[in-house]
Design an enzyme around this catalytic site. Structure first.
Site, mmCIF file in Angstrom:
data_model
loop_
_atom_site.group_PDB
_atom_site.id
_atom_site.type_symbol
_atom_site.label_atom_id
_atom_site.label_comp_id
_atom_site.label_asym_id
_atom_site.label_seq_id
_atom_site.Cartn_x
_atom_site.Cartn_y
_atom_site.Cartn_z
ATOM 1 N N HIS A 267 -11.238 26.948 -24.384
ATOM 2 C CA HIS A 267 -11.613 28.016 -23.462
ATOM 3 C C HIS A 267 -10.909 27.819 -22.136
ATOM 4 C CE1 HIS A 267 -14.034 30.942 -21.271
ATOM 5 N NE2 HIS A 267 -14.329 31.431 -22.462
ATOM 6 N N ASP A 324 -16.868 32.184 -30.309
ATOM 7 C CA ASP A 324 -16.526 32.782 -31.595
ATOM 8 C C ASP A 324 -16.801 31.866 -32.789
ATOM 9 O OD1 ASP A 324 -15.647 35.268 -30.670
ATOM 10 O OD2 ASP A 324 -13.751 34.401 -30.013
HETATM 11 N N1 ACO Z 1 -6.420 24.736 -31.292
HETATM 12 C C1 ACO Z 1 -5.445 23.838 -31.069
HETATM 13 N N2 ACO Z 1 -5.000 23.532 -29.843
HETATM 14 C C2 ACO Z 1 -5.602 24.154 -28.812
HETATM 15 C C3 ACO Z 1 -6.635 25.081 -28.969
HETATM 16 C C4 ACO Z 1 -7.039 25.362 -30.282
HETATM 17 N N3 ACO Z 1 -8.010 26.248 -30.525
HETATM 18 N N4 ACO Z 1 -7.021 25.532 -27.775
HETATM 19 C C5 ACO Z 1 -6.257 24.918 -26.871
HETATM 20 N N5 ACO Z 1 -5.400 24.081 -27.493
HETATM 21 C C6 ACO Z 1 -4.394 23.247 -26.840
HETATM 22 C C7 ACO Z 1 -3.151 24.063 -26.553
HETATM 23 O O1 ACO Z 1 -2.225 24.012 -27.622
HETATM 24 C C8 ACO Z 1 -2.626 23.377 -25.310
HETATM 25 O O2 ACO Z 1 -1.982 22.193 -25.679
HETATM 26 P P1 ACO Z 1 -0.682 21.682 -24.858
HETATM 27 O O3 ACO Z 1 -1.182 21.410 -23.482
HETATM 28 O O4 ACO Z 1 -0.255 20.497 -25.615
HETATM 29 O O5 ACO Z 1 0.302 22.827 -24.909
HETATM 30 C C9 ACO Z 1 -3.910 22.980 -24.578
HETATM 31 O O6 ACO Z 1 -4.904 22.837 -25.580
HETATM 32 C C10 ACO Z 1 -4.355 24.021 -23.573
HETATM 33 O O7 ACO Z 1 -4.515 25.238 -24.265
HETATM 34 P P2 ACO Z 1 -4.054 26.655 -23.734
HETATM 35 O O8 ACO Z 1 -3.759 27.546 -24.892
HETATM 36 O O9 ACO Z 1 -2.990 26.496 -22.672
HETATM 37 O O10 ACO Z 1 -5.372 27.112 -23.022
HETATM 38 P P3 ACO Z 1 -5.637 28.541 -22.426
HETATM 39 O O11 ACO Z 1 -6.641 28.364 -21.374
HETATM 40 O O12 ACO Z 1 -4.368 29.216 -22.064
HETATM 41 O O13 ACO Z 1 -6.219 29.366 -23.678
HETATM 42 C C11 ACO Z 1 -7.652 29.910 -25.444
HETATM 43 C C12 ACO Z 1 -7.555 29.394 -24.002
HETATM 44 C C13 ACO Z 1 -6.824 31.188 -25.583
HETATM 45 C C14 ACO Z 1 -9.084 30.257 -25.748
HETATM 46 C C15 ACO Z 1 -7.135 28.819 -26.383
HETATM 47 O O14 ACO Z 1 -7.998 27.688 -26.337
HETATM 48 C C16 ACO Z 1 -7.014 29.317 -27.820
HETATM 49 O O15 ACO Z 1 -5.989 29.902 -28.176
HETATM 50 N N6 ACO Z 1 -8.060 29.123 -28.674
HETATM 51 C C17 ACO Z 1 -8.037 29.580 -30.042
HETATM 52 C C18 ACO Z 1 -8.320 31.074 -30.099
HETATM 53 C C19 ACO Z 1 -9.767 31.377 -29.758
HETATM 54 O O16 ACO Z 1 -10.699 30.764 -30.279
HETATM 55 N N7 ACO Z 1 -9.950 32.376 -28.904
HETATM 56 C C20 ACO Z 1 -11.288 32.834 -28.492
HETATM 57 C C21 ACO Z 1 -11.593 32.443 -27.080
HETATM 58 S S1 ACO Z 1 -13.228 32.958 -26.613
HETATM 59 C C22 ACO Z 1 -13.086 34.626 -26.395
HETATM 60 O O17 ACO Z 1 -12.088 35.093 -25.933
HETATM 61 C C23 ACO Z 1 -14.169 35.518 -26.815
#
Ligand code: ACO
Length: 374
Positions: A267, A324
């Protein structure tokens, strides 16, 4: 740092607008470090024990309803649940392929065309539109599903709660008490979450003084993506793919080795357990127990353990399930088809969206940031 020629300000580009505070709101509050969420000043744990109608009233009007106000609001919602024959004809034509939300946005557009107050942007007219949308969304989604299967939609049952009626219209039979509680909680916990992507998109639309329906469709389209509301469907599909708890370890390791995201984790704002996930997890456990087959719940718990371990070991910080994740486990037990999952999320969220629409109209300045030209 980027300087704008002729401007008196300087700005640093923040990818994804991380950490940027874009506006003031009195609708909800998040403390991402401590895992606190409040709607209108009230903790989510407390709100989760109320009815969706109460929460919807709270979000839109800013205060909890008294007994009489709630009864009147509930009656209005119930009286607006039905959709007409023309709308059902349109739904048969829409006949979505793999994602019900594609048809839902058309259905909302058609509702706007049929709303005699569509062009009236007064607060009273806009509140009427909010009631219509909140009341009709479950009926539309259930009808889309029934039409897709070649069946006739079930008429709404006014004796049932917002959540129970939705499940009834999907299945043609009233849900059990625990199923009704689970879907009601889902709508409440999904109702509002500050400046998430869909709400921000909606506020931009509202800031141009676009009408309520246009703003809601903007929010709905933004909800669809797998990094936002679409993740719920992704989790449901993942539960099927993993199938048994013993597979969770290899599944996660394989996905992470390919730098793929695991749906339902992570998140932007929470650095600790999302308070909604805690409530969803507890509810999922109860629904699983009642169902008698705990497999999906156990698969989910295994995925959570492996993700926590992998992130802590490799990156030195844990990762937590988001809103989710366990909601998707509940959807599996409620037999909600995956292609409906994002639309079902919208049933709850529409109250928060309309509240944000009104807040934007009430103190508006068009939202128009700058870009750094390279
Ligand atoms: N699976 C694997 N790796 C992850 C995940 C995940 N679910 N979430 C974050 N990471 C990793 C990223 O790859 C990144 O790694 P890095 O620093 O080595 O590149 C690090 O953690 C930071 O993640 P970001 O994607 O930069 O975090 P951001 O704040 O931009 O995105 C998000 C948040 C979109 C929710 C992200 O965690 C994600 O894509 N999750 C999976 C999709 C999801 O569940 N979305 C629903 C969110 S809740 C909602 O919107 C209702």
């Amino acid at each position: 740092m980027h300087f704008f020629a002729g401007g008196s300000y300087l700005q640093e580009t923040k990818k994804g607008l991380e950490g940027i505070v874009a506006l003031d709101t009195s609708i909800s509050f998040i403390d991402g470090m401590q895992g606190i969420l409040k709607y209108r000043g009230i903790d989510i744990e407390h709100l989760a024990e109320m009815s969706y109608e109460t929460i919807s009233y709270l979000l839109i009007n800013g205060i909890l309803p008294g007994e009489q106000e709630l009864a009147a609001y509930s009656n209005r919602l119930k009286s607006e649940r039905r959709i007409n024959g023309e709308m059902i004809d349109i739904m048969r034509v829409c006949n979505y392929g793999t994602e019900a939300l594609d048809s839902l946005r058309t259905a909302i557009s058609c509702t706007a065309h049929m709303d005699h107050e569509n062009d009236n942007n007064s607060l009273d007219a806009n509140k009427n539109k909010a009631v219509r949308l909140i009341a009709k969304l479950p009926t539309m989604i259930a009808a889309l599903y029934r039409c897709k299967s070649g069946d006739f939609p079930f008429q709404p049952d006014e004796t049932l709660s917002h959540g129970a009626n939705f499940l009834y219209m999907l299945r043609g039979e009233a849900p059990s008490a625990i199923e009704a509680e689970a879907i009601e909680k889902d709508f409440i916990l999904s109702a509002e979450h500050e400046l998430n992507p869909s709400t921000f998109a909606l506020r931009i639309a509202a800031s141009t003084l676009a009408d309520v329906y246009s703003a809601i469709i903007t929010g709905l389209c933004t909800l669809k993506g797998p990094l936002h509301g679409g993740a719920r469907r992704g989790v449901m599909e993942m539960l099927d793919e993993v199938a048994v708890p013993e597979n969770a370890n290899n599944y996660v390791l394989y996905k992470l080795s390919r730098k793929e995201k695991i749906m339902g984790f992570g998140h932007r704002v929470y650095r600790t357990y999302d308070p909604r996930s805690r409530i969803f997890k507890d509810m999922a456990k109860r629904v699983a127990k009642e169902n008698g087959d705990p497999t999906w719940y156990e698969v989910a718990e295994s995925l959570e353990h492996v993700m926590y371990r992998e992130f802590l070991d490799v990156r030195g910080r844990p990762i937590y399930p988001n809103v989710d994740f366990y909601s998707a486990v509940i959807y599996k037990y409620l037999r909600i088809p995956p292609e409906l999952a994002t639309s079902v999320f919208a049933i709850g969220r529409v109250s928060g969206w309309t509240a944000h629409c009104f807040e934007q109209y009430a103190d508006n300045r068009v939202i128009r940031p700058r870009a750094h030209y390279i």
